[in-house]
Design a protein around this motif. Structure first.
Motif, PDB file in Angstrom:
ATOM      1  N   THR A  67       0.852  -1.180   0.000  1.00  0.00           N
ATOM      2  CA  THR A  67       0.000   0.000   0.000  1.00  0.00           C
ATOM      3  C   THR A  67       0.890   1.232   0.000  1.00  0.00           C
ATOM      4  N   VAL A  68       0.609   2.160  -0.899  1.00  0.00           N
ATOM      5  CA  VAL A  68       1.312   3.436  -0.947  1.00  0.00           C
ATOM      6  C   VAL A  68       0.265   4.525  -0.742  1.00  0.00           C
ATOM      7  N   ALA A  69       0.488   5.351   0.256  1.00  0.00           N
ATOM      8  CA  ALA A  69      -0.414   6.461   0.542  1.00  0.00           C
ATOM      9  C   ALA A  69       0.400   7.745   0.549  1.00  0.00           C
ATOM     10  N   ALA A  70      -0.226   8.832   0.152  1.00  0.00           N
ATOM     11  CA  ALA A  70       0.463  10.127   0.164  1.00  0.00           C
ATOM     12  C   ALA A  70      -0.508  11.195   0.638  1.00  0.00           C
ATOM     13  N   LYS A  71       0.046  12.165   1.357  1.00  0.00           N
ATOM     14  CA  LYS A  71      -0.728  13.318   1.813  1.00  0.00           C
ATOM     15  C   LYS A  71       0.024  14.579   1.414  1.00  0.00           C
ATOM     16  N   LEU A  72      -0.723  15.578   0.985  1.00  0.00           N
ATOM     17  CA  LEU A  72      -0.162  16.886   0.660  1.00  0.00           C
ATOM     18  C   LEU A  72      -0.610  17.865   1.738  1.00  0.00           C
ATOM     19  N   TYR A  73       0.284  18.777   2.087  1.00  0.00           N
ATOM     20  CA  TYR A  73      -0.013  19.771   3.114  1.00  0.00           C
ATOM     21  C   TYR A  73       0.121  21.173   2.544  1.00  0.00           C
ATOM     22  N   ASP A  74      -0.579  22.109   3.162  1.00  0.00           N
ATOM     23  CA  ASP A  74      -0.619  23.484   2.655  1.00  0.00           C
ATOM     24  C   ASP A  74       0.716  24.220   2.742  1.00  0.00           C
ATOM     25  N   ASP A  75       1.689  23.674   3.464  1.00  0.00           N
ATOM     26  CA  ASP A  75       3.013  24.304   3.544  1.00  0.00           C
ATOM     27  C   ASP A  75       3.990  23.715   2.516  1.00  0.00           C
ATOM     28  N   GLY A  76       3.454  22.925   1.566  1.00  0.00           N
ATOM     29  CA  GLY A  76       4.294  22.364   0.512  1.00  0.00           C
ATOM     30  C   GLY A  76       4.920  21.030   0.854  1.00  0.00           C
ATOM     31  N   GLU A  77       4.504  20.427   1.947  1.00  0.00           N
ATOM     32  CA  GLU A  77       5.084  19.152   2.339  1.00  0.00           C
ATOM     33  C   GLU A  77       4.272  17.997   1.761  1.00  0.00           C
ATOM     34  N   ILE A  78       4.988  16.939   1.371  1.00  0.00           N
ATOM     35  CA  ILE A  78       4.346  15.690   0.979  1.00  0.00           C
ATOM     36  C   ILE A  78       4.849  14.608   1.917  1.00  0.00           C
ATOM     37  N   GLN A  79       3.924  13.793   2.384  1.00  0.00           N
ATOM     38  CA  GLN A  79       4.263  12.645   3.214  1.00  0.00           C
ATOM     39  C   GLN A  79       3.833  11.400   2.452  1.00  0.00           C
ATOM     40  N   ILE A  80       4.750  10.458   2.311  1.00  0.00           N
ATOM     41  CA  ILE A  80       4.491   9.224   1.571  1.00  0.00           C
ATOM     42  C   ILE A  80       4.709   8.050   2.516  1.00  0.00           C
ATOM     43  N   VAL A  81       3.729   7.170   2.579  1.00  0.00           N
ATOM     44  CA  VAL A  81       3.829   5.984   3.428  1.00  0.00           C
ATOM     45  C   VAL A  81       3.753   4.757   2.533  1.00  0.00           C
ATOM     46  N   VAL A  82       4.768   3.886   2.641  1.00  0.00           N
ATOM     47  CA  VAL A  82       4.810   2.634   1.897  1.00  0.00           C
ATOM     48  C   VAL A  82       4.744   1.514   2.937  1.00  0.00           C
ATOM     49  N   ARG A  83       3.723   0.655   2.797  1.00  0.00           N
ATOM     50  CA  ARG A  83       3.455  -0.352   3.820  1.00  0.00           C
ATOM     51  C   ARG A  83       3.294  -1.729   3.190  1.00  0.00           C
ATOM     52  N   ASP A  84       3.836  -2.730   3.870  1.00  0.00           N
ATOM     53  CA  ASP A  84       3.650  -4.120   3.454  1.00  0.00           C
ATOM     54  C   ASP A  84       3.260  -4.946   4.675  1.00  0.00           C
ATOM     55  N   LYS A  85       2.801  -6.157   4.406  1.00  0.00           N
ATOM     56  CA  LYS A  85       2.471  -7.104   5.479  1.00  0.00           C
ATOM     57  C   LYS A  85       3.348  -8.339   5.317  1.00  0.00           C
ATOM     58  N   GLY A  86       4.614  -8.065   5.013  1.00  0.00           N
ATOM     59  CA  GLY A  86       5.572  -9.139   4.765  1.00  0.00           C
ATOM     60  C   GLY A  86       6.238  -9.636   6.031  1.00  0.00           C
ATOM     61  N   CYS A  87       7.457 -10.115   5.882  1.00  0.00           N
ATOM     62  CA  CYS A  87       8.173 -10.785   6.972  1.00  0.00           C
ATOM     63  C   CYS A  87       8.659  -9.843   8.069  1.00  0.00           C
ATOM     64  N   GLY A  88       8.714  -8.548   7.783  1.00  0.00           N
ATOM     65  CA  GLY A  88       9.208  -7.602   8.782  1.00  0.00           C
ATOM     66  C   GLY A  88      10.723  -7.546   8.801  1.00  0.00           C
ATOM     67  N   ILE A  89      11.238  -6.595   9.560  1.00  0.00           N
ATOM     68  CA  ILE A  89      12.689  -6.388   9.661  1.00  0.00           C
ATOM     69  C   ILE A  89      13.115  -6.716  11.081  1.00  0.00           C
ATOM     70  N   ALA A  90      14.044  -7.657  11.218  1.00  0.00           N
ATOM     71  CA  ALA A  90      14.502  -8.082  12.543  1.00  0.00           C
ATOM     72  C   ALA A  90      15.230  -6.960  13.279  1.00  0.00           C
ATOM     73  N   ASP A  91      16.108  -6.252  12.578  1.00  0.00           N
ATOM     74  CA  ASP A  91      16.927  -5.206  13.199  1.00  0.00           C
ATOM     75  C   ASP A  91      16.927  -3.978  12.285  1.00  0.00           C
ATOM     76  N   ILE A  92      16.051  -3.014  12.572  1.00  0.00           N
ATOM     77  CA  ILE A  92      15.929  -1.822  11.724  1.00  0.00           C
ATOM     78  C   ILE A  92      17.236  -1.047  11.668  1.00  0.00           C
ATOM     79  N   GLN A  93      17.917  -0.917  12.818  1.00  0.00           N
ATOM     80  CA  GLN A  93      19.197  -0.197  12.866  1.00  0.00           C
ATOM     81  C   GLN A  93      20.188  -0.808  11.870  1.00  0.00           C
ATOM     82  N   GLN A  94      20.292  -2.113  11.883  1.00  0.00           N
ATOM     83  CA  GLN A  94      21.203  -2.812  10.972  1.00  0.00           C
ATOM     84  C   GLN A  94      20.743  -2.655   9.518  1.00  0.00           C
ATOM     85  N   ALA A  95      19.438  -2.771   9.284  1.00  0.00           N
ATOM     86  CA  ALA A  95      18.896  -2.670   7.924  1.00  0.00           C
ATOM     87  C   ALA A  95      19.150  -1.291   7.319  1.00  0.00           C
ATOM     88  N   ARG A  96      19.254  -0.260   8.172  1.00  0.00           N
ATOM     89  CA  ARG A  96      19.473   1.094   7.670  1.00  0.00           C
ATOM     90  C   ARG A  96      20.944   1.395   7.402  1.00  0.00           C
TER      91      ARG A  96
END
Length: 147
Positions: A67-96
């Motif tokens: 699922t990809v969702a996006a929101k626009l704001y009046d100050d020129g900001e866009i927020q994009i959310v990308v979501r899955d229901k997959g296996c997940g990430i064991a260690d986000i710190q390491q993955a980044r």
């Protein structure tokens, strides 16, 4: 405080040919903020990386939904959310960390690093066995003649 002016959401299968669809859909939606070509390319690149992560890592050898969702704001900001229901990430710190990948040898391990470099903010939430949500935010610069 900024106010939301528009939003959209799309859901599609984790097939590699849907990555281009997601990138174009978000770019078309973001066009309402009148971004420069560079800003739109930054958004497209970040969306591509986030969706590709879902396809390659979250669902590995199976199909699922993204699922990809996006929101626009009046100050020129866009927020994009990308979501899955997959296996997940064991260690986000390491993955980044640059060069870390759970994919095959052909993967660069630079997905999160690229998303961070093209967007103003990046937040990653994940639970093993539940899925991952990547939230990216970018401010589109107002140009002369605009508010």
């Amino acid at each position: 405080m900024h106010s939301e002016i528009n939003q959209m959401s799309i859901k599609f299968q984790s097939r590699s040919n849907n990555e281009a669809f997601a990138r174009q859909a978000v770019a078309a939606f973001a066009a309402q903020l009148d971004p420069t070509i560079e800003e739109i390319n930054d958004i497209k690149t970040a969306v591509s990386e986030a969706v590709t992560n879902c396809i390659v890592h979250a669902y590995r050898d199976t199909l699922g939904y993204i699922t990809v969702a996006a929101k626009l704001y009046d100050d020129g900001e866009i927020q994009i959310v990308v979501r899955d229901k997959g296996c997940g990430i064991a260690d986000i710190q390491q993955a980044r960390q640059p060069m870390f990948t759970t994919g095959d040898a052909g993967r660069s391990g630079m997905g999160f690093t690229i998303m961070e470099s093209f967007m103003d903010r990046l937040r990653v939430r994940s639970r093993e066995g539940v899925g991952t949500q990547v939230t990216m935010t970018k401010r589109i610069a107002a140009r002369l003649g605009q508010k």
